[in-house]
Design an enzyme around this catalytic site. Sequence first.
Site, mmCIF file in Angstrom:
data_model
loop_
_atom_site.group_PDB
_atom_site.id
_atom_site.type_symbol
_atom_site.label_atom_id
_atom_site.label_comp_id
_atom_site.label_asym_id
_atom_site.label_seq_id
_atom_site.Cartn_x
_atom_site.Cartn_y
_atom_site.Cartn_z
ATOM 1 N N GLY A 1 1.174 -1.168 0.259
ATOM 2 C CA GLY A 1 0.223 0.353 -0.015
ATOM 3 C C GLY A 1 1.183 1.016 -0.102
ATOM 4 N N GLY A 2 0.408 2.287 0.865
ATOM 5 C CA GLY A 2 0.840 3.935 0.998
ATOM 6 C C GLY A 2 2.416 3.692 1.631
ATOM 7 N N GLY B 1 22.434 13.386 -30.234
ATOM 8 C CA GLY B 1 21.954 13.994 -28.687
ATOM 9 C C GLY B 1 22.847 13.312 -27.835
ATOM 10 C CB ALA B 2 23.638 9.870 -27.143
HETATM 11 C C1 HXC Z 1 -3.359 -5.081 11.772
HETATM 12 C C2 HXC Z 1 -1.933 -6.608 11.589
HETATM 13 C C3 HXC Z 1 -1.543 -5.579 10.046
HETATM 14 C C4 HXC Z 1 -2.259 -4.377 9.886
HETATM 15 C C5 HXC Z 1 -0.825 -7.332 10.208
HETATM 16 N N1 HXC Z 1 -0.901 -8.032 11.369
HETATM 17 N N2 HXC Z 1 -1.102 -6.679 9.215
HETATM 18 N N3 HXC Z 1 -2.367 -5.717 12.044
HETATM 19 N N4 HXC Z 1 -2.654 -3.912 10.485
HETATM 20 N N5 HXC Z 1 -2.319 -3.950 8.861
HETATM 21 C C6 HXC Z 1 -1.532 -8.416 12.242
HETATM 22 C C7 HXC Z 1 -2.156 -9.414 12.550
HETATM 23 O O1 HXC Z 1 -3.450 -9.371 12.725
HETATM 24 C C8 HXC Z 1 -0.940 -10.690 12.941
HETATM 25 O O2 HXC Z 1 -1.313 -10.667 13.574
HETATM 26 C C9 HXC Z 1 0.302 -10.379 12.995
HETATM 27 O O3 HXC Z 1 0.378 -8.780 12.051
HETATM 28 C C10 HXC Z 1 1.270 -11.112 11.611
HETATM 29 O O4 HXC Z 1 0.382 -11.360 10.299
HETATM 30 P P1 HXC Z 1 -0.192 -12.648 9.791
HETATM 31 O O5 HXC Z 1 -1.828 -12.268 8.875
HETATM 32 O O6 HXC Z 1 -0.729 -13.547 10.351
HETATM 33 O O7 HXC Z 1 1.144 -12.557 8.454
HETATM 34 P P2 HXC Z 1 1.245 -13.244 7.044
HETATM 35 O O8 HXC Z 1 0.636 -14.386 6.650
HETATM 36 O O9 HXC Z 1 3.052 -13.273 7.126
HETATM 37 O O10 HXC Z 1 0.515 -12.467 5.898
HETATM 38 C C11 HXC Z 1 1.443 -10.671 6.925
HETATM 39 C C12 HXC Z 1 0.694 -10.244 5.642
HETATM 40 C C13 HXC Z 1 -1.287 -10.012 6.129
HETATM 41 C C14 HXC Z 1 0.820 -9.960 3.804
HETATM 42 C C15 HXC Z 1 1.245 -8.334 6.193
HETATM 43 O O11 HXC Z 1 -1.344 -9.267 7.734
HETATM 44 C C16 HXC Z 1 -1.870 -8.799 5.150
HETATM 45 O O12 HXC Z 1 -1.884 -9.161 3.773
HETATM 46 N N6 HXC Z 1 -2.420 -8.270 6.350
HETATM 47 C C17 HXC Z 1 -2.551 -6.585 6.005
HETATM 48 C C18 HXC Z 1 -1.826 -5.810 4.918
HETATM 49 C C19 HXC Z 1 -2.314 -4.392 4.671
HETATM 50 O O13 HXC Z 1 -4.038 -4.271 3.795
HETATM 51 N N7 HXC Z 1 -2.242 -3.417 4.851
HETATM 52 C C20 HXC Z 1 -2.766 -2.006 5.097
HETATM 53 C C21 HXC Z 1 -1.955 -1.855 3.391
HETATM 54 S S1 HXC Z 1 -2.817 -0.267 3.110
HETATM 55 P P3 HXC Z 1 -1.344 -11.835 15.264
HETATM 56 O O14 HXC Z 1 -1.998 -10.992 16.381
HETATM 57 O O15 HXC Z 1 -2.494 -12.611 14.662
HETATM 58 O O16 HXC Z 1 -0.173 -12.469 15.524
HETATM 59 C C22 HXC Z 1 -1.608 1.244 4.004
HETATM 60 C C23 HXC Z 1 -1.469 1.980 4.016
HETATM 61 C C24 HXC Z 1 -0.754 2.412 3.537
HETATM 62 O O17 HXC Z 1 -0.854 0.319 4.702
HETATM 63 C C25 HXC Z 1 -1.622 4.653 3.555
HETATM 64 C C26 HXC Z 1 0.487 5.242 3.724
HETATM 65 C C27 HXC Z 1 -0.080 6.159 3.004
#
Ligand code: HXC
Length: 528
Positions: free
Chosen positions: A183-184, A418-419
């Site tokens: 994401g961001g 030009g290069a």
């Molecule tokens: C809170 C999160 C989290 C998140 C993961 N966890 N991502 N908690 N916010 N964004 C937590 C899970 O609940 C889990 O907690 C632990 O982290 C490990 O995650 P798993 O899913 O068990 O691990 P894994 O299978 O290795 O997968 C990792 C992952 C997946 C690929 C990162 O967790 C995932 O897809 N997360 C969401 C990613 C996402 O969409 N993020 C937002 C993107 S938008 P427990 O307690 O079970 O250990 C963004 C906007 C930013 O970031 C903007 C900036 C401008």
Amino acid sequence: MLMGGLHPPNPMSGNSDKIDDLRRRKSKSQSGGGQNRISAQHAKGKMTARERIEQMLDPDSFSEVDALVEHRCRDFDMDRNVIPGDGVVCGHGTIDGRLIYCFAQDFTVYGGSLGEMHGLKICKILDMAVKTGAPVIGLNDSGGARIQEGVASLGSYAEIFFRNVRSSGVIPQISVIMGPCAGGAVYSPAITDFVIMVEDTSHMFITGPEVIKTVTNEEVGFEELGGASTHATKSGVTHFTAKDDEGALEIVRDLVGLIPSNNLQKAPVSESNDPLDRKCESLDSLVPEDPSIPYDILEVIEEVLDSRSFLEIQDGFAPNIIIGLGRLGGQSIGVVANQPMHLAGCLDIDASVKAARFVRFCDAFNIPLLTFVDVPGFLPGASQEWGGIIRHGAKLLYAFAEATVPKLTVITRKAYGGAYDVMSSKHIRGDYNIAWPTAELAVMGAEGAVQIIHRRRIANSRNPEQERERLVDDYEEAFANPYKAAALGYIDDVVMPSETRAVLVKALGAILEKEEPRPEKKHGNIPL
Ligand code: HXC
């Protein structure tokens, strides 16, 4: 009884509780998300945040900052799960004795996700790095914005982005991607000067495979979409890839050794064990007689620079241009070189963008530039034109012309059209430009030129093929050499290839202290 009714502190009771309390808090901070999650991290072949920092820095040099910071989210039962440190280990230490600031996201705490306080800890590190003029290194391993914290998380991200931009060109910023970065969250690394990705365990993308499938019906896996090799070859997002965490952190140490700590320092100089006047005998026979036969410009770079000092950057992306850092006579230097082995060394969109950003990095951080030229021109084709080769090619021209660091240029063979102008020519303020006797400086190659200026003459001749060959020979005799340019002073000397190292070492010494003021302005308007 003391005045004011105070009791003297009893070292055996109250304070020892406080000391135990501190120990407990620190220990909770140090153990992150707990042993199970640490084991899961290890099982994936990944180090923990603290192990990574230890590995990267000089032994025992790390001092932690903000180990006791806690999130203040009260939604989703978050107040029941508060881990001091909030999922990111921050502080300062040294690499080869030089101060650096760093942060490492801890995937074992909420998946390394970035909440308000986690983000503000990173901001503090970025602020300290700027105040002290030290490089900042971010070890990224995060699920992105912490979902439970909502907009507070997005706010902290933006605070980081703002600081990345404000610090750009002031202190070197290095991002190591050692897990997810989605994401961001990708935009902080994207703004920093160098991105290093670990093979198989790191992924970067704006939208993941599932969202892509929903929106566009396109099926693509994690690795193919945003793995290290994809970003090293297709997108150019990453500058380096490493087999594992250790390898990535080794690259950080190598890189830091070649760059200054801030924009007010000079580029590093170290003792050179390689003789300054070493002859590069193999270069005298490297360039083939037939101009259409390629040779490997990497051999030239490695022969001319101090032995084993060259660190190539983005080696899998736009291989028709080579960029990297190395040393010449101990002086840290940035190298840009056309690579005849790929696309005959033509400049295309990717090569222009790749080299332009590197030239700007070197210029921002006072690193002299050494450019090797063997370029038949910009790559022809509709896809290049429609993709905007005009504005992308202009970036490289702009970057070289804007750069005020010492600039050395060596034309090994073709410098066409030009290069020729773009590749750090005298006219855009190359400081010391030399050519090998094999150099050809012309508007274009002989075949193309003859076709344009003698088309009618060839068509009307009794033996068109013979006439064409004769005219090509004439053109080559007139233009396929460096002496017209030397006569005009466009190149400062023609040198034997074997003398190149010795000549460049002397030339660099002579221009190292140059000053080249430019008109004051807020900033230019590089064609982005
Ligand atoms: C809170 C999160 C989290 C998140 C993961 N966890 N991502 N908690 N916010 N964004 C937590 C899970 O609940 C889990 O907690 C632990 O982290 C490990 O995650 P798993 O899913 O068990 O691990 P894994 O299978 O290795 O997968 C990792 C992952 C997946 C690929 C990162 O967790 C995932 O897809 N997360 C969401 C990613 C996402 O969409 N993020 C937002 C993107 S938008 P427990 O307690 O079970 O250990 C963004 C906007 C930013 O970031 C903007 C900036 C401008």
